[in-house]
Design a protein around this motif. Structure first.
Motif, PDB file in Angstrom:
ATOM      1  N   ALA A  56      22.717 -28.080 -19.650  1.00  0.00           N
ATOM      2  CA  ALA A  56      22.354 -28.278 -21.052  1.00  0.00           C
ATOM      3  C   ALA A  56      21.275 -27.253 -21.382  1.00  0.00           C
ATOM      4  CB  ALA A  56      21.846 -29.702 -21.290  1.00  0.00           C
ATOM      5  N   LYS A  58      19.695 -26.196 -23.847  1.00  0.00           N
ATOM      6  CA  LYS A  58      18.551 -26.409 -24.741  1.00  0.00           C
ATOM      7  C   LYS A  58      17.288 -26.716 -23.942  1.00  0.00           C
ATOM      8  CE  LYS A  58      19.084 -31.386 -25.913  1.00  0.00           C
ATOM      9  NZ  LYS A  58      20.159 -31.847 -25.015  1.00  0.00           N
ATOM     10  N   ASP A  77      26.398 -26.050 -21.411  1.00  0.00           N
ATOM     11  CA  ASP A  77      26.543 -26.984 -22.516  1.00  0.00           C
ATOM     12  C   ASP A  77      25.589 -26.495 -23.599  1.00  0.00           C
ATOM     13  OD1 ASP A  77      26.784 -29.420 -24.117  1.00  0.00           O
ATOM     14  OD2 ASP A  77      24.825 -29.938 -23.308  1.00  0.00           O
ATOM     15  N   ARG A 148      33.374 -36.018 -28.557  1.00  0.00           N
ATOM     16  CA  ARG A 148      32.209 -36.814 -28.169  1.00  0.00           C
ATOM     17  C   ARG A 148      32.290 -38.167 -28.857  1.00  0.00           C
ATOM     18  NH1 ARG A 148      25.731 -35.356 -28.263  1.00  0.00           N
ATOM     19  NH2 ARG A 148      25.054 -37.344 -27.403  1.00  0.00           N
ATOM     20  N   HIS A 195      34.018 -37.128 -24.011  1.00  0.00           N
ATOM     21  CA  HIS A 195      32.628 -36.844 -23.668  1.00  0.00           C
ATOM     22  C   HIS A 195      31.730 -37.955 -24.213  1.00  0.00           C
ATOM     23  CE1 HIS A 195      28.681 -35.134 -24.804  1.00  0.00           C
ATOM     24  NE2 HIS A 195      28.822 -34.246 -23.861  1.00  0.00           N
ATOM     25  N   HIS A 197      27.415 -38.817 -24.035  1.00  0.00           N
ATOM     26  CA  HIS A 197      26.065 -38.559 -23.502  1.00  0.00           C
ATOM     27  C   HIS A 197      25.155 -39.617 -24.104  1.00  0.00           C
ATOM     28  CE1 HIS A 197      22.368 -36.531 -22.318  1.00  0.00           C
ATOM     29  NE2 HIS A 197      21.971 -36.538 -23.573  1.00  0.00           N
ATOM     30  N   SER A 200      18.475 -39.208 -22.699  1.00  0.00           N
ATOM     31  CA  SER A 200      17.739 -38.417 -21.730  1.00  0.00           C
ATOM     32  C   SER A 200      16.795 -39.278 -20.902  1.00  0.00           C
ATOM     33  CB  SER A 200      16.906 -37.391 -22.501  1.00  0.00           C
ATOM     34  OG  SER A 200      17.086 -36.128 -21.989  1.00  0.00           O
ATOM     35  N   GLY A 201      16.926 -39.188 -19.603  1.00  0.00           N
ATOM     36  CA  GLY A 201      15.958 -39.834 -18.720  1.00  0.00           C
ATOM     37  C   GLY A 201      15.993 -41.345 -18.751  1.00  0.00           C
ATOM     38  N   GLY A 232      24.578 -35.781 -19.573  1.00  0.00           N
ATOM     39  CA  GLY A 232      23.461 -35.472 -18.671  1.00  0.00           C
ATOM     40  C   GLY A 232      22.519 -36.652 -18.673  1.00  0.00           C
ATOM     41  N   GLY A 233      21.230 -36.344 -18.710  1.00  0.00           N
ATOM     42  CA  GLY A 233      20.249 -37.403 -18.853  1.00  0.00           C
ATOM     43  C   GLY A 233      19.737 -37.994 -17.560  1.00  0.00           C
ATOM     44  N   PHE A 234      20.064 -37.366 -16.422  1.00  0.00           N
ATOM     45  CA  PHE A 234      19.560 -37.898 -15.144  1.00  0.00           C
ATOM     46  C   PHE A 234      18.035 -37.942 -15.163  1.00  0.00           C
ATOM     47  CE2 PHE A 234      23.355 -35.426 -13.251  1.00  0.00           C
ATOM     48  CZ  PHE A 234      24.233 -36.374 -13.741  1.00  0.00           C
ATOM     49  N   GLU A 274      26.429 -32.829 -17.334  1.00  0.00           N
ATOM     50  CA  GLU A 274      25.721 -31.723 -18.001  1.00  0.00           C
ATOM     51  C   GLU A 274      24.232 -31.998 -18.154  1.00  0.00           C
ATOM     52  OE1 GLU A 274      28.009 -31.475 -21.665  1.00  0.00           O
ATOM     53  OE2 GLU A 274      26.840 -33.137 -22.485  1.00  0.00           O
ATOM     54  N   PRO A 275      23.514 -32.032 -17.056  1.00  0.00           N
ATOM     55  CA  PRO A 275      22.078 -32.263 -17.158  1.00  0.00           C
ATOM     56  C   PRO A 275      21.298 -31.012 -17.557  1.00  0.00           C
ATOM     57  CG  PRO A 275      22.691 -32.008 -14.861  1.00  0.00           C
ATOM     58  CD  PRO A 275      23.963 -31.911 -15.666  1.00  0.00           C
ATOM     59  N   GLY A 276      20.133 -31.232 -18.140  1.00  0.00           N
ATOM     60  CA  GLY A 276      19.185 -30.156 -18.397  1.00  0.00           C
ATOM     61  C   GLY A 276      17.987 -30.345 -17.481  1.00  0.00           C
ATOM     62  N   ASN A 277      17.272 -31.453 -17.725  1.00  0.00           N
ATOM     63  CA  ASN A 277      16.088 -31.777 -16.917  1.00  0.00           C
ATOM     64  C   ASN A 277      16.298 -31.609 -15.417  1.00  0.00           C
ATOM     65  OD1 ASN A 277      13.697 -32.826 -18.366  1.00  0.00           O
ATOM     66  ND2 ASN A 277      15.194 -34.178 -19.309  1.00  0.00           N
ATOM     67  N   TYR A 394      12.454 -28.303 -21.664  1.00  0.00           N
ATOM     68  CA  TYR A 394      11.935 -28.741 -22.964  1.00  0.00           C
ATOM     69  C   TYR A 394      10.471 -28.359 -23.173  1.00  0.00           C
ATOM     70  CZ  TYR A 394      16.273 -31.257 -22.538  1.00  0.00           C
ATOM     71  OH  TYR A 394      17.593 -31.551 -22.334  1.00  0.00           O
TER      72      TYR A 394
HETATM   73  C1  LIG Z   1      20.202 -32.839 -24.201  1.00  0.00           C
HETATM   74  C2  LIG Z   1      21.585 -33.075 -23.768  1.00  0.00           C
HETATM   75  C3  LIG Z   1      21.894 -33.094 -22.406  1.00  0.00           C
HETATM   76  C4  LIG Z   1      20.863 -32.959 -21.324  1.00  0.00           C
HETATM   77  O1  LIG Z   1      19.945 -33.993 -21.236  1.00  0.00           O
HETATM   78  P1  LIG Z   1      18.905 -34.016 -20.008  1.00  0.00           P
HETATM   79  O2  LIG Z   1      18.105 -35.226 -20.198  1.00  0.00           O
HETATM   80  O3  LIG Z   1      18.092 -32.774 -20.093  1.00  0.00           O
HETATM   81  O4  LIG Z   1      19.710 -34.039 -18.762  1.00  0.00           O
HETATM   82  C5  LIG Z   1      23.210 -33.230 -22.062  1.00  0.00           C
HETATM   83  N1  LIG Z   1      24.186 -33.363 -22.995  1.00  0.00           N
HETATM   84  C6  LIG Z   1      23.918 -33.366 -24.309  1.00  0.00           C
HETATM   85  C7  LIG Z   1      25.043 -33.512 -25.294  1.00  0.00           C
HETATM   86  C8  LIG Z   1      22.611 -33.232 -24.744  1.00  0.00           C
HETATM   87  O5  LIG Z   1      22.346 -33.250 -26.050  1.00  0.00           O
END
Ligand SMILES: *Cc1c(COP(=O)(O)O)cnc(C)c1O
Length: 442
Positions: A56, A58, A77, A148, A195, A197, A200-201, A232-234, A274-277, A394
């Motif tokens: 992710a 962003k 992503d 989604r 999909h 999501h 986050s967290g 994502g959101g782990f 699709e994690p970011g963190n 972030y």
């Molecule tokens: C922000 C976002 C993520 C990532 O979230 P994390 O908490 O950073 O893992 C994944 N998918 C979508 C659609 C998002 O908006």
């Protein structure tokens, strides 16, 4: 006592010192080795019929970070079309990207988006408007999308990071699905991926429950789907008292459920996450200088002023997030390490740590109700280096960095070879004002 690394991920103090010799504080420093390790962990997640991880972007969109993650074989992503363009500018092919966005472009922007989809960008339909605008513009055989779904249930580390409940509007709500599907049918659209999501967290248990819900959608509404993206959101742990989600265990749960789905329906689904963190949060450090120390009277507090606060790390103010501190003296000796507090013989004090902006919320020691809670740590000295951990996600990508006319700060990558490589230069003041125009002549 002389320690040579800081924190649980063992950042070498020497690397910080090297960067300090090259540029002024504050700056971000990322650990390449840790990013690579996190990419491998994702790719090795247990799975039934293949797992494709995405990043992710962003969370951190700096070019070298994108390139690093792409080189590791992880997809993208994107959450806006500009992110897609930025990833393209970093050399990432459109086929590697999934666009999941709240944007509903029209006019020229729609033309460019449609061209990118024709060239391979994967698009995640998030609303009826998006479906209507985009599908009709594509040739019938190109009308294949991800979708989604808004599941009605979410979980996030704070209210503002829950994306699945009725207070947020990400994705097509379940109650709108039947209407959208009948329109999609008229347009000859194929949804080959589902999909969800949820935030986050959040709570890993809710993430696991979502798998059942999502597979239920696949079964009921999407007979043509061959892929399922669990979002994502782990949850990541930045502070010693926090517990990270166990990604291996989440993978095991997902694997089991996808296998059960196969036994029940005969459909083999490829999974995406699709994690970011998870990929970048703990790889990042913000290196600051203790600029000043002040007091607010006998009944008051002691304030430690750093030369970088909300304009380079908004998470405390936005989420009440806590970040670990590491303090080095001018010789690089570790005076305080949030994760090894037993090693410090100096007495601890309750201190408030703030940034340099004219904003009383520019504090590192806030709770999510914005109450200020002092942190127990050793008292730094003016001129010490204070390193803030857990800022890889972030921060660089999300902060109001020009507030108070501060320049966007530089970024360094500590390479696996141990070199400090500058991946973004500090902005110049002239760049902040370059698009401004003076008053018209009187
Ligand atoms: C922000 C976002 C993520 C990532 O979230 P994390 O908490 O950073 O893992 C994944 N998918 C979508 C659609 C998002 O908006």
């Amino acid at each position: 006592m002389k320690t040579t690394t800081i924190g649980p991920n063992r950042l070498p103090v020497e690397a910080v010192q090297n960067c300090l010799r090259r540029g002024k504080t504050p700056f971000y420093l990322y650990d390449q080795g840790l990013i690579r390790k996190r990419c491998r962990l994702l790719q090795e997640m247990p799975n039934a019929f293949g797992v494709f991880p995405r990043y992710a972007m962003k969370a951190n969109s700096t070019r070298a970070i994108l390139q690093e993650i792409h080189a590791a074989g992880v997809g993208i992503d994107a959450s806006s079309f500009n992110e897609v363009r930025r990833a393209e500018m970093a050399g990432i092919p459109l086929e590697n990207m999934l666009l999941t966005t709240q944007e509903a472009p029209f006019g020229e922007d729609l033309d460019t988006l449609v061209t990118s989809i024709e060239q391979g960008l994967r698009y995640n339909i998030c609303s009826q408007t998006q479906l209507e605008n985009i599908a009709v513009r594509l040739a019938p055989e190109k009308r294949r999308f991800s979708i989604r779904v808004h599941p009605g249930v979410g979980s996030g580390e704070s209210v503002t990071r829950n994306t699945g409940d009725k207070y947020s509007c990400f994705g097509v709500h379940l109650s709108d699905l039947p209407a959208l599907l009948s329109r999609a049918h008229e347009l000859g659209v194929v949804f080959d991926q589902v999909h969800v999501h949820i935030g986050s967290g959040g709570d890993p248990a809710v993430w696991e429950e979502n798998i059942d819900r999502e597979l239920g959608f696949v079964e009921t509404y999407f007979p043509q789907a061959t892929r399922v993206n669990f979002g994502g959101g782990f949850k990541e742990a930045r502070m010693p008292h926090e517990t990270a989600a166990d990604v291996y265990k989440l993978g095991q749960t997902a694997k089991k459920k996808v296998e059960e789905f196969y036994e029940k329906t005969g459909r083999k689904l490829t999974t995406e996450v699709e994690p970011g963190n998870f990929l970048v949060a703990n790889s990042g450090y913000l290196v600051t200088r203790v600029a000043d120390i002040k007091q607010t009277g006998d009944q008051g507090f002691t304030f430690i002023l750093l030369d970088g606060g909300m304009e380079v790390n908004l998470r405390p103010l936005l989420y009440g997030a806590q970040h670990p501190f590491y303090i080095l003296d001018e010789h690089g000796t570790v005076r305080f390490d949030e994760f090894h507090t037993d090693q410090h013989c100096e007495e601890r004090e309750d201190l408030i740590v703030v940034g340099r902006c004219c904003e009383s919320g520019d504090s590192y020691t806030l709770q999510d109700d914005h109450a200020i809670v002092p942190r127990s740590m050793i008292r730094p000295r003016v001129g010490d280096t204070c390193i803030v951990g857990g800022v890889g996600a972030y921060c660089s990508s999300m902060t109001p960095f020009n507030y108070n006319s501060h320049e966007q700060i530089s970024e360094y990558l500590l390479t696996e070879r141990g070199e400090c490589h500058c991946i973004r230069s500090r902005q110049r003041l002239e760049q902040i004002v370059q698009n401004e125009h003076s008053l018209p002549p009187a």
